[in-house]
Design a protein around this motif. Structure first.
Motif, short mmCIF file in Angstrom:
data_model
loop_
_atom_site.label_atom_id
_atom_site.label_comp_id
_atom_site.label_asym_id
_atom_site.label_seq_id
_atom_site.Cartn_x
_atom_site.Cartn_y
_atom_site.Cartn_z
N HIS A 144 7.61 -16.73 -14.62
CA HIS A 144 7.90 -15.49 -13.89
C HIS A 144 7.03 -15.45 -12.63
O HIS A 144 5.83 -15.27 -12.70
N VAL A 145 7.67 -15.66 -11.47
CA VAL A 145 6.94 -15.68 -10.20
C VAL A 145 7.17 -14.34 -9.50
O VAL A 145 8.31 -13.90 -9.35
N LYS A 146 6.11 -13.72 -9.05
CA LYS A 146 6.24 -12.45 -8.35
C LYS A 146 6.96 -12.66 -7.02
O LYS A 146 6.59 -13.53 -6.23
N THR A 147 7.98 -11.84 -6.78
CA THR A 147 8.83 -12.03 -5.60
C THR A 147 8.04 -11.94 -4.30
O THR A 147 8.20 -12.77 -3.39
N VAL A 148 7.20 -10.93 -4.18
CA VAL A 148 6.46 -10.72 -2.94
C VAL A 148 5.46 -11.85 -2.72
O VAL A 148 5.24 -12.31 -1.59
N GLU A 149 4.87 -12.34 -3.79
CA GLU A 149 3.92 -13.45 -3.71
C GLU A 149 4.62 -14.73 -3.25
O GLU A 149 4.09 -15.49 -2.43
N ALA A 150 5.84 -14.97 -3.77
CA ALA A 150 6.60 -16.14 -3.36
C ALA A 150 7.00 -16.06 -1.90
O ALA A 150 7.00 -17.07 -1.18
N LEU A 151 7.33 -14.85 -1.43
CA LEU A 151 7.62 -14.67 0.00
C LEU A 151 6.41 -15.08 0.85
O LEU A 151 6.55 -15.79 1.84
N ALA A 152 5.25 -14.63 0.44
CA ALA A 152 4.02 -14.97 1.17
C ALA A 152 3.79 -16.48 1.18
O ALA A 152 3.30 -17.04 2.17
N TYR A 153 4.16 -17.15 0.09
CA TYR A 153 3.92 -18.59 -0.01
C TYR A 153 4.74 -19.39 0.98
O TYR A 153 4.43 -20.56 1.27
N ASN A 154 5.80 -18.79 1.53
CA ASN A 154 6.56 -19.44 2.60
C ASN A 154 5.67 -19.81 3.79
O ASN A 154 5.97 -20.75 4.53
N LEU A 155 4.62 -19.04 3.99
CA LEU A 155 3.77 -19.20 5.18
C LEU A 155 2.49 -19.97 4.86
O LEU A 155 1.42 -19.70 5.41
N TYR A 156 2.62 -20.94 3.98
CA TYR A 156 1.48 -21.77 3.55
C TYR A 156 0.69 -22.27 4.76
O TYR A 156 1.24 -22.79 5.73
N GLY A 157 -0.63 -22.08 4.67
CA GLY A 157 -1.53 -22.66 5.67
C GLY A 157 -1.93 -21.75 6.81
O GLY A 157 -2.85 -22.09 7.56
N THR A 158 -1.28 -20.59 6.95
CA THR A 158 -1.67 -19.71 8.04
C THR A 158 -3.06 -19.13 7.79
O THR A 158 -3.47 -18.95 6.64
N ASN A 159 -3.79 -18.81 8.86
CA ASN A 159 -5.10 -18.18 8.71
C ASN A 159 -5.03 -16.68 8.92
O ASN A 159 -6.05 -16.00 8.95
N GLN A 160 -3.82 -16.17 9.06
CA GLN A 160 -3.63 -14.73 9.23
C GLN A 160 -3.39 -14.06 7.87
O GLN A 160 -3.01 -14.72 6.91
N ILE A 161 -3.60 -12.76 7.82
CA ILE A 161 -3.16 -12.00 6.66
C ILE A 161 -1.63 -12.02 6.63
O ILE A 161 -0.97 -11.88 7.65
N ILE A 162 -1.07 -12.22 5.46
CA ILE A 162 0.39 -12.22 5.30
C ILE A 162 0.80 -10.91 4.65
O ILE A 162 0.28 -10.53 3.59
N CYS A 163 1.74 -10.24 5.27
CA CYS A 163 2.25 -8.97 4.75
C CYS A 163 3.76 -9.09 4.53
O CYS A 163 4.54 -8.83 5.44
N PRO A 164 4.18 -9.48 3.32
CA PRO A 164 5.61 -9.49 3.02
C PRO A 164 6.11 -8.05 2.90
O PRO A 164 5.40 -7.16 2.42
N MET A 165 7.34 -7.83 3.33
CA MET A 165 7.95 -6.51 3.20
C MET A 165 9.42 -6.67 2.82
O MET A 165 10.20 -7.25 3.57
N MET A 166 9.77 -6.16 1.65
CA MET A 166 11.16 -6.11 1.22
C MET A 166 11.64 -4.67 1.32
O MET A 166 10.94 -3.75 0.88
N ASP A 167 12.80 -4.47 1.89
CA ASP A 167 13.33 -3.12 2.05
C ASP A 167 13.59 -2.49 0.69
O ASP A 167 14.35 -3.02 -0.12
N ALA A 168 12.94 -1.37 0.40
CA ALA A 168 13.11 -0.66 -0.87
C ALA A 168 13.84 0.67 -0.68
O ALA A 168 13.88 1.49 -1.60
N ARG A 169 14.37 0.90 0.50
CA ARG A 169 15.09 2.12 0.85
C ARG A 169 14.13 3.32 0.82
O ARG A 169 12.97 3.21 0.51
N ARG A 170 14.67 4.48 1.20
CA ARG A 170 13.90 5.73 1.22
C ARG A 170 12.59 5.60 2.00
O ARG A 170 11.54 6.12 1.61
N ASN A 171 12.64 4.84 3.09
CA ASN A 171 11.48 4.62 3.97
C ASN A 171 10.33 3.91 3.25
O ASN A 171 9.16 4.07 3.63
N GLN A 172 10.65 3.15 2.22
CA GLN A 172 9.64 2.40 1.49
C GLN A 172 9.93 0.90 1.57
O GLN A 172 11.06 0.48 1.82
N VAL A 173 8.88 0.13 1.34
CA VAL A 173 9.00 -1.32 1.22
C VAL A 173 8.22 -1.78 0.00
O VAL A 173 7.26 -1.14 -0.43
#
Length: 235
Positions: free
Chosen positions: A92-121
């Motif tokens: 069971h891989v956390k979805t948001v964590e896997a999104l962040a893993y797309n950017l392997y190697g960056t030295n920046q903070i990674i902020c994944p955002m999935m649209d959750a509707r109602r002005n939330q992510v």
């Protein structure tokens, strides 16, 4: 180690077969069809093209949430069915964590955002420390204003990734007081390849479960459940 990875947590449907030293195949679709129409045919096509016997895999990695309630259920049912059929463990891989893993190697903070509707992510905060993805803030549903406020307080350069960028891009540009970037299109959505690669690390740590035990992680109640609670409060 050979892992079959599935992701149907959002608008994208994605299937991959990943080994420790290579990704053998990845099939990703983000176009106008439901996951019930795409996921199994995609898996079948990957198996045909690679001529890999699914009995030879060591585990099945599933993007387990958060995300679309329907998408998560389809992915979960598919992974559980395969797990039962081939007697394989699930990862069971956390979805948001896997999104962040797309950017392997960056030295920046990674902020994944999935649209959750109602002005939330659905979001979290991550950074790479060497080869390891480090969780600064675990995945959680948040308002976009709260995300921006927290990032401004941290004060570090950030890179955003995910479909939650699109509906909130103007507000991000208006309110952020730090250097920021948006991930390019080829890295900006869920990919089963990233799920499978991260699952390799989970597997080595013993983070596996049985097909019977697996349940998606929705992080919040469905709309129907929220409406029922509101009705009960009014009675």
């Amino acid at each position: 180690m050979r892992i079959l990875a599935l992701d149907s947590s959002g608008l994208v449907a994605s299937v991959a077969i990943v080994e420790e030293e290579q990704m053998i195949a990845e099939y990703t679709i983000n176009y106008k069809k439901t996951h019930s129409q795409t996921l199994l045919p995609m898996l079948d096509e990957v198996v045909k093209m690679t001529q890999i016997d699914l009995a030879s895999i060591d585990a099945i990695a599933i993007s387990g949430g958060p995300g679309s309630f329907t998408g998560l259920r389809i992915g979960s049912a598919t992974a559980k069915g395969l797990g039962f059929a081939f007697n394989k463990p699930l990862i069971h891989v956390k979805t948001v964590e896997a999104l962040a893993y797309n950017l392997y190697g960056t030295n920046q903070i990674i902020c994944p955002m999935m649209d959750a509707r109602r002005n939330q992510v659905y979001t979290g905060l991550y950074e790479f420390q060497g080869e390891q993805l480090h969780v600064l803030k675990d995945q959680v549903p948040n308002s976009i204003e709260e995300v921006i406020e927290e990032l401004n307080e941290i004060g570090r350069e950030v890179i955003f990734i995910g479909d939650g960028i699109v509906p909130h891009k103007n507000l991000l540009k208006e309110m952020l007081q730090i250097p920021y970037h948006f991930a390019p299109p080829h890295l900006c959505r869920q990919r089963a390849g990233a799920v499978g690669a991260l699952a390799q690390q989970y597997y080595k740590k013993g983070m596996i479960e049985s097909a019977k035990a697996h349940v998606p992680d929705y992080l919040r109640l469905s709309q129907a459940e929220r409406e029922m609670q509101e009705k009960l409060k009014g009675m």
